[in-house]
Design an enzyme around this catalytic site. Structure first.
Site, PDB file in Angstrom:
ATOM      1  N   CYS A   1       6.987  25.525  55.698  1.00 36.06           N
ATOM      2  CA  CYS A   1       7.895  24.853  54.743  1.00 36.06           C
ATOM      3  C   CYS A   1       9.363  25.018  55.105  1.00 36.06           C
ATOM      4  O   CYS A   1      10.220  24.340  54.545  1.00 36.06           O
ATOM      5  CB  CYS A   1       7.678  25.397  53.341  1.00 36.06           C
ATOM      6  SG  CYS A   1       8.024  27.148  53.259  1.00 36.06           S
TER       7      CYS A   1
ATOM      8  N   CYS B   1       3.123  31.126  50.624  1.00 40.06           N
ATOM      9  CA  CYS B   1       4.491  31.565  50.315  1.00 40.06           C
ATOM     10  C   CYS B   1       4.604  33.077  50.324  1.00 40.06           C
ATOM     11  O   CYS B   1       5.705  33.619  50.359  1.00 40.06           O
ATOM     12  CB  CYS B   1       4.911  31.062  48.950  1.00 40.06           C
ATOM     13  SG  CYS B   1       4.717  29.294  48.781  1.00 40.06           S
TER      14      CYS B   1
HETATM   15 FE1  FES Z   1       8.013  27.755  51.252  1.00 38.95          FE
HETATM   16 FE2  FES Z   1       6.880  28.635  49.138  1.00 38.95          FE
HETATM   17  S1  FES Z   1       7.116  26.596  49.670  1.00 38.95           S
HETATM   18  S2  FES Z   1       7.654  29.795  50.781  1.00 38.95           S
END
Ligand code: FES
Length: 127
Positions: free
Chosen positions: A38, A107
């Site tokens: 992400c 995450c």
């Molecule tokens: Fe990136 Fe949670 S969406 S760490």
């Protein structure tokens, strides 16, 4: 985004009132890790005394779960010896938070990894 995800109370509390967030001016070591899936980033700074984590702070540019896991990690490791703290896994942090929604488990990969790296950096610096 957040309203689609059911975080438990403990996670929300750590997200809304993160513990040990900020800068540690006199840190003995630090590490920054990124989550490739992400792009979120966490930096952890540690102050070591007598082989124990005397103080720890973090800065996380990330989602609620990333901030909550960062916050929980700092609570788990403060006061622990480097060996004990280095054994804490990403999963231990999730368990301490009472769980994360399955789509947010990735995450939790930042916090314990960042700490392990900071400890390795500390040991490396002293050589
Ligand atoms: Fe990136 Fe949670 S969406 S760490």
């Amino acid at each position: 985004m957040m309203n689609n995800i059911n975080y438990n109370r403990n996670v929300l509390d750590h997200f809304r009132n993160p513990r040990n967030m900020g800068e540690l001016g006199d840190a003995d070591a630090e590490a920054t890790v990124g989550n490739p899936s992400c792009g979120d980033v966490m930096k952890v700074m540690i102050k070591i005394r007598d082989n124990r984590i005397e103080d720890v702070k973090f800065q996380t540019m990330g989602c609620a779960a990333a901030i909550a896991t960062s916050s929980m990690l700092t609570e788990l490791v403060k006061g622990k010896s480097l060996d004990e703290a280095g054994k804490i896994s990403n999963e231990d942090v999730v368990v301490a938070l009472g769980g994360l929604p399955p789509i947010k488990i990735h995450c939790s990969n930042l916090a314990a990894d960042a700490l392990k790296l900071a400890i390795a950096n500390f040991r490396g610096n002293r050589k």
